[in-house]
Design a protein around this motif. Structure first.
Motif, PDB file in Angstrom:
ATOM      1  N   ARG A   4       3.305   3.410   5.633  1.00 27.44           N
ATOM      2  CA  ARG A   4       4.241   4.744   5.684  1.00 27.44           C
ATOM      3  C   ARG A   4       5.271   4.604   6.787  1.00 27.44           C
ATOM      4  O   ARG A   4       4.947   4.051   7.924  1.00 27.44           O
ATOM      5  CB  ARG A   4       3.047   5.854   5.790  1.00 27.44           C
ATOM      6  N   HIS A   7       4.657   4.980  10.764  1.00 26.55           N
ATOM      7  CA  HIS A   7       3.568   3.840  11.295  1.00 26.55           C
ATOM      8  C   HIS A   7       4.389   2.379  11.770  1.00 26.55           C
ATOM      9  O   HIS A   7       3.790   1.999  12.509  1.00 26.55           O
ATOM     10  CB  HIS A   7       2.597   3.351  10.220  1.00 26.55           C
ATOM     11  N   TYR A  19      -7.971   6.282  16.974  1.00 29.44           N
ATOM     12  CA  TYR A  19      -8.864   7.372  16.378  1.00 29.44           C
ATOM     13  C   TYR A  19     -10.283   7.233  16.720  1.00 29.44           C
ATOM     14  O   TYR A  19     -11.048   7.982  17.149  1.00 29.44           O
ATOM     15  CB  TYR A  19      -8.578   8.150  15.211  1.00 29.44           C
ATOM     16  N   PHE A  23     -10.925   2.420  13.288  1.00 29.08           N
ATOM     17  CA  PHE A  23      -9.345   2.420  13.125  1.00 29.08           C
ATOM     18  C   PHE A  23      -8.599   1.555  13.991  1.00 29.08           C
ATOM     19  O   PHE A  23      -7.657   0.914  13.440  1.00 29.08           O
ATOM     20  CB  PHE A  23      -8.885   3.960  13.555  1.00 29.08           C
ATOM     21  N   CYS A  52      -4.114   3.926   7.137  1.00 22.81           N
ATOM     22  CA  CYS A  52      -4.675   5.147   7.092  1.00 22.81           C
ATOM     23  C   CYS A  52      -6.208   5.113   6.585  1.00 22.81           C
ATOM     24  O   CYS A  52      -7.238   5.573   6.268  1.00 22.81           O
ATOM     25  CB  CYS A  52      -3.859   6.114   6.134  1.00 22.81           C
ATOM     26  N   CYS A  55      -8.848   5.435   8.856  1.00 24.94           N
ATOM     27  CA  CYS A  55      -8.600   6.604   9.597  1.00 24.94           C
ATOM     28  C   CYS A  55      -9.578   7.736   9.352  1.00 24.94           C
ATOM     29  O   CYS A  55      -9.730   8.230   8.250  1.00 24.94           O
ATOM     30  CB  CYS A  55      -7.487   6.967   9.681  1.00 24.94           C
ATOM     31  N   ASN A  57      -9.137  10.573   9.788  1.00 34.42           N
ATOM     32  CA  ASN A  57      -8.171  11.707   9.291  1.00 34.42           C
ATOM     33  C   ASN A  57      -7.842  11.707   7.939  1.00 34.42           C
ATOM     34  O   ASN A  57      -7.011  12.748   7.557  1.00 34.42           O
ATOM     35  CB  ASN A  57      -6.931  11.773  10.288  1.00 34.42           C
ATOM     36  N   CYS A  63      -3.635  12.830   4.589  1.00 29.42           N
ATOM     37  CA  CYS A  63      -3.714  12.928   6.017  1.00 29.42           C
ATOM     38  C   CYS A  63      -3.759  14.378   6.200  1.00 29.42           C
ATOM     39  O   CYS A  63      -3.444  15.230   6.202  1.00 29.42           O
ATOM     40  CB  CYS A  63      -2.551  12.255   6.548  1.00 29.42           C
TER      41      CYS A  63
HETATM   42  S1  SF4 Z   1      -4.363   9.416   8.061  1.00 31.19           S
HETATM   43 FE1  SF4 Z   1      -2.982  10.692   9.165  1.00 31.19          FE
HETATM   44  S2  SF4 Z   1      -3.779  10.418  11.564  1.00 31.19           S
HETATM   45 FE2  SF4 Z   1      -4.693   8.966  10.144  1.00 31.19          FE
HETATM   46  S3  SF4 Z   1      -3.655   7.061  10.277  1.00 31.19           S
HETATM   47 FE3  SF4 Z   1      -2.973   8.003   8.605  1.00 31.19          FE
HETATM   48  S4  SF4 Z   1      -0.962   9.173   8.998  1.00 31.19           S
HETATM   49 FE4  SF4 Z   1      -2.243   8.631  11.088  1.00 31.19          FE
END
Ligand code: SF4
Length: 134
Positions: A4, A7, A19, A23, A52, A55, A57, A63
């Motif tokens: 993305r 990133h 995080y 991750f 992600c 991740c 999140n 996200c």
């Molecule tokens: S889910 Fe959100 S916080 Fe996690 S790596 Fe992707 S963009 Fe970053």
């Protein structure tokens, strides 16, 4: 591989923080792979990507930080706009890095990233300066 937009800038400043352990390991692996394979084709996206994927999140392929104002998707699009890359375009990694070096400035990066919890640590901006030879 899919990355993305924002990133691309996070990867410049990665020093092994993240995080959680899963991750960090995943991001480290992706960065090492790209550094060893500059010819790799990357699809630039504004949704969850290979980083992600590990991740905490990432909830149901979205996200969860996306709900804040100035969303993560908008940040992705802003980075890609500066680089002159369309969302969904597939570009070789080395060409992406060249575009970052040529087109991204400290000022533009500050405008795009100033609200990010990681930006204040300073590593991302340092990464850009290093890439640009400063
Ligand atoms: S889910 Fe959100 S916080 Fe996690 S790596 Fe992707 S963009 Fe970053």
């Amino acid at each position: 591989m899919e990355i993305r937009g924002h990133h691309l800038l996070c990867m410049l400043g990665f020093i092994g923080l993240g995080y959680n352990e899963k991750f960090i390991l995943n991001m480290d692996k992706i960065i090492k792979k790209l550094n060893n394979k500059h010819n790799m084709w990357i699809k630039l996206v504004d949704n969850v990507d290979n980083i992600c994927a590990a991740c905490p999140n990432n909830i149901n392929e979205e996200c969860k930080i996306d709900s804040f104002p100035g969303s993560v998707k908008e940040r992705d699009r802003a980075v890609l706009k500066v680089l002159g890359i369309e969302v969904g375009e597939v570009v070789r990694y080395r060409d992406i890095v060249n575009k970052i070096s040529e087109r991204m400035t400290e000022e533009k990066m500050m405008n795009i990233c100033k609200d990010c919890e990681w930006f204040g640590l300073g590593y991302c901006l340092e990464g850009l300066k290093k890439l640009k030879g400063g």
